[in-house]
Design a protein around this motif. Structure first.
Motif, PDB file in Angstrom:
ATOM      1  N   ALA A 211       3.737  31.617  -0.602  1.00 31.71           N
ATOM      2  CA  ALA A 211       2.591  32.085   0.156  1.00 31.71           C
ATOM      3  C   ALA A 211       1.938  33.305  -0.476  1.00 31.71           C
ATOM      4  CB  ALA A 211       3.015  32.411   1.582  1.00 31.71           C
ATOM      5  N   ARG A 212       2.600  33.915  -1.421  1.00 32.87           N
ATOM      6  CA  ARG A 212       2.041  35.114  -2.027  1.00 32.87           C
ATOM      7  C   ARG A 212       0.835  34.783  -2.903  1.00 32.87           C
ATOM      8  NH1 ARG A 212       7.308  38.861  -3.563  1.00 32.87           N
ATOM      9  NH2 ARG A 212       8.221  38.827  -1.472  1.00 32.87           N
TER      10      ARG A 212
ATOM     11  N   VAL B  44      -1.250  50.204   0.070  1.00 35.38           N
ATOM     12  CA  VAL B  44      -2.285  49.266   0.495  1.00 35.38           C
ATOM     13  C   VAL B  44      -2.227  49.148   2.018  1.00 35.38           C
ATOM     14  CG1 VAL B  44      -3.058  46.866   0.428  1.00 35.38           C
ATOM     15  CG2 VAL B  44      -2.245  47.980  -1.655  1.00 35.38           C
ATOM     16  N   THR B  45      -3.330  49.421   2.681  1.00 39.07           N
ATOM     17  CA  THR B  45      -3.356  49.289   4.135  1.00 39.07           C
ATOM     18  C   THR B  45      -3.316  47.817   4.532  1.00 39.07           C
ATOM     19  OG1 THR B  45      -5.780  49.307   4.122  1.00 39.07           O
ATOM     20  CG2 THR B  45      -4.653  51.429   4.413  1.00 39.07           C
ATOM     21  N   GLY B  46      -2.910  47.563   5.771  1.00 36.73           N
ATOM     22  CA  GLY B  46      -2.891  46.187   6.257  1.00 36.73           C
ATOM     23  C   GLY B  46      -4.265  45.555   6.222  1.00 36.73           C
ATOM     24  N   ALA B  47      -5.289  46.356   6.526  1.00 37.05           N
ATOM     25  CA  ALA B  47      -6.655  45.834   6.505  1.00 37.05           C
ATOM     26  C   ALA B  47      -7.065  45.436   5.098  1.00 37.05           C
ATOM     27  CB  ALA B  47      -7.616  46.893   7.057  1.00 37.05           C
ATOM     28  N   LEU B  48      -6.659  46.216   4.095  1.00 40.97           N
ATOM     29  CA  LEU B  48      -7.000  45.869   2.721  1.00 40.97           C
ATOM     30  C   LEU B  48      -6.246  44.628   2.265  1.00 40.97           C
ATOM     31  CD1 LEU B  48      -8.440  46.460   0.069  1.00 40.97           C
ATOM     32  CD2 LEU B  48      -6.591  48.035  -0.528  1.00 40.97           C
ATOM     33  N   ALA B  49      -4.972  44.523   2.620  1.00 38.84           N
ATOM     34  CA  ALA B  49      -4.203  43.329   2.263  1.00 38.84           C
ATOM     35  C   ALA B  49      -4.858  42.076   2.840  1.00 38.84           C
ATOM     36  CB  ALA B  49      -2.766  43.467   2.760  1.00 38.84           C
ATOM     37  N   ALA B  50      -5.337  42.165   4.081  1.00 40.43           N
ATOM     38  CA  ALA B  50      -5.998  41.025   4.711  1.00 40.43           C
ATOM     39  C   ALA B  50      -7.315  40.708   4.026  1.00 40.43           C
ATOM     40  CB  ALA B  50      -6.230  41.317   6.193  1.00 40.43           C
TER      41      ALA B  50
ATOM     42  N   LEU C 136     -10.189  36.880   0.013  1.00 44.73           N
ATOM     43  CA  LEU C 136     -10.796  36.559  -1.282  1.00 44.73           C
ATOM     44  C   LEU C 136     -10.083  35.388  -1.950  1.00 44.73           C
ATOM     45  CD1 LEU C 136     -11.345  40.115  -2.839  1.00 44.73           C
ATOM     46  CD2 LEU C 136     -13.097  38.613  -1.873  1.00 44.73           C
ATOM     47  N   PHE C 137      -8.770  35.300  -1.705  1.00 47.27           N
ATOM     48  CA  PHE C 137      -7.946  34.275  -2.346  1.00 47.27           C
ATOM     49  C   PHE C 137      -7.654  33.093  -1.415  1.00 47.27           C
ATOM     50  CE2 PHE C 137      -7.330  37.840  -5.083  1.00 47.27           C
ATOM     51  CZ  PHE C 137      -6.936  37.339  -6.311  1.00 47.27           C
ATOM     52  N   ALA C 138      -8.391  32.991  -0.322  1.00 42.48           N
ATOM     53  CA  ALA C 138      -8.096  31.971   0.685  1.00 42.48           C
ATOM     54  C   ALA C 138      -8.160  30.553   0.133  1.00 42.48           C
ATOM     55  CB  ALA C 138      -9.054  32.114   1.863  1.00 42.48           C
ATOM     56  N   GLU C 139      -9.023  30.333  -0.845  1.00 45.34           N
ATOM     57  CA  GLU C 139      -9.161  28.999  -1.434  1.00 45.34           C
ATOM     58  C   GLU C 139      -8.717  28.984  -2.884  1.00 45.34           C
ATOM     59  OE1 GLU C 139     -13.118  27.624  -0.811  1.00 45.34           O
ATOM     60  OE2 GLU C 139     -13.016  27.804   1.380  1.00 45.34           O
ATOM     61  N   GLY C 140      -7.779  29.867  -3.217  1.00 46.83           N
ATOM     62  CA  GLY C 140      -7.304  29.968  -4.592  1.00 46.83           C
ATOM     63  C   GLY C 140      -7.932  31.162  -5.285  1.00 46.83           C
ATOM     64  N   PRO C 141      -7.573  31.395  -6.548  1.00 51.96           N
ATOM     65  CA  PRO C 141      -8.131  32.547  -7.275  1.00 51.96           C
ATOM     66  C   PRO C 141      -9.654  32.479  -7.324  1.00 51.96           C
ATOM     67  CG  PRO C 141      -6.265  31.617  -8.466  1.00 51.96           C
ATOM     68  CD  PRO C 141      -6.575  30.655  -7.353  1.00 51.96           C
ATOM     69  N   PRO C 142     -10.346  33.525  -6.945  1.00 46.88           N
ATOM     70  CA  PRO C 142     -11.811  33.530  -6.993  1.00 46.88           C
ATOM     71  C   PRO C 142     -12.314  33.649  -8.428  1.00 46.88           C
ATOM     72  CG  PRO C 142     -11.001  35.659  -6.294  1.00 46.88           C
ATOM     73  CD  PRO C 142      -9.798  34.783  -6.401  1.00 46.88           C
ATOM     74  N   PRO C 143     -13.607  33.432  -8.643  1.00 47.62           N
ATOM     75  CA  PRO C 143     -14.170  33.617  -9.985  1.00 47.62           C
ATOM     76  C   PRO C 143     -13.974  35.057 -10.445  1.00 47.62           C
ATOM     77  CG  PRO C 143     -15.724  32.482  -8.538  1.00 47.62           C
ATOM     78  CD  PRO C 143     -14.617  32.962  -7.672  1.00 47.62           C
ATOM     79  N   PRO C 144     -13.928  35.283 -11.759  1.00 51.34           N
ATOM     80  CA  PRO C 144     -13.728  36.643 -12.275  1.00 51.34           C
ATOM     81  C   PRO C 144     -14.722  37.633 -11.678  1.00 51.34           C
ATOM     82  CG  PRO C 144     -13.499  35.074 -14.052  1.00 51.34           C
ATOM     83  CD  PRO C 144     -13.970  34.284 -12.860  1.00 51.34           C
ATOM     84  N   ALA C 145     -14.198  38.786 -11.253  1.00 50.69           N
ATOM     85  CA  ALA C 145     -15.015  39.835 -10.646  1.00 50.69           C
ATOM     86  C   ALA C 145     -14.215  41.125 -10.675  1.00 50.69           C
ATOM     87  CB  ALA C 145     -15.409  39.455  -9.217  1.00 50.69           C
ATOM     88  N   ALA C 146     -14.816  42.184 -10.183  1.00 51.18           N
ATOM     89  CA  ALA C 146     -14.141  43.480 -10.077  1.00 51.18           C
ATOM     90  C   ALA C 146     -14.538  44.109  -8.754  1.00 51.18           C
ATOM     91  CB  ALA C 146     -14.532  44.389 -11.240  1.00 51.18           C
TER      92      ALA C 146
END
Length: 283
Positions: free
Chosen positions: A13-14, A98-104, A109-119
């Protein structure tokens, strides 16, 4: 078997993301940092020679630990970045959480797999000694910490550890912050700033003497106002005042040490046979 299954599901799940941390003698703070980053598939700690329990505690938290002699802030982070198993990476200091809000937010961002490259820039908010959270309306600083290695990497500068992005790439911003616990006590704050200002003076490029003399007069009040008003330590009560004043003094002390370095270098040029050991060794 049930416990093994639960552990496997937890690993699966990570997020496909590497969290990397550079550390030395951070046994007191690193476990909390790693515990809050367990959403990542990889935890990597690059240790530069700890003499406390940093390495053992990092391994107990599930991190991969690699030794690398201290090379300066930028080179050390660039080395760690290059060891990461995933192209999406999140850099944390050993005293950041990392706050819980940031982890969420990262998980979305990764809900559907790794997103396109970004920063992504993340707000880093300081927590005073004895406090459990940042002061109200804190506004310390924002930096790129979450990024894809194909479009960014840490510059190899000994002093300024900044992610340099590919031409044309503009970072987005995440709303939730990282909480930064830089101080274990006010005495430690002064000791830390004294060491760091020495490192800055040693590594900084040469500056005109007239400019340093001007800064000797204006650096402390200007730096104090920057921290107290612009970064809103004014909302932190007496602790905010103490933080802003100490941080401003540290900026002024760096100027003093740069002037000292110039004087030492001038003395070495005039009397090369009497080279001072202080030119060779930092504090």
């Amino acid at each position: 078997m049930e416990a093994e299954s639960d552990r496997t599901e937890g690993q699966a799940a990570r997020l496909p993301l590497s969290v990397f941390v550079i550390a030395q003698n951070e046994a007191a703070r690193l476990p909390r940092t790693l515990a809050a980053a367990r959403f990542a598939a990889e935890l990597l700690v690059v240790d530069s020679g700890s003499t406390d329990d940093t390495v053992a505690l990092a391994e107990a938290a599930g991190a991969r630990v690699v030794h690398h002699d201290w090379a300066g802030y930028g080179p050390q982070k660039a080395f760690a970045e290059g060891l990461c198993a995933h192209d999406w990476v999140l850099n944390l200091d050993a005293d950041e959480v990392v706050t819980g809000a940031l982890a969420a937010e990262i998980a979305r961002l990764f809900a559907e797999g790794p997103p396109p490259p970004a920063a992504y820039e993340i707000a880093i908010l300081n927590v005073y000694p004895g406090d459990s959270r940042p002061r109200p309306w804190a506004a310390d600083y924002r930096v790129v910490r979450l990024y894809h290695r194909s479009i960014g990497s840490y510059r190899r500068h000994a002093l300024f550890d900044r992610v340099e992005l590919a031409e044309g790439v503009r970072p987005a911003r995440l709303a939730a912050p990282i909480w930064h616990y830089p101080l274990t006590s006010w005495a430690q704050f002064v000791e830390k700033e004294n060491r760091y200002s020495s490192f800055q003076a040693r590594e900084a490029r040469e500056r005109p003497r007239w400019l340093l003399l001007l800064r000797l007069v204006v650096e402390l009040p200007m730096a104090f106002l920057k921290f107290y008003l612009l970064r809103r330590h004014v909302t932190g009560g007496w602790k905010g005042f103490a933080f802003a004043l100490t941080a401003g003094f540290a900026r002024w002390l760096r100027v003093v040490k740069l002037l000292e370095r110039q004087g030492l270098e001038r003395g070495v040029k005039e009397n090369p046979e009497k080279s001072d050991d202080r030119m060779k060794h930092g504090p």
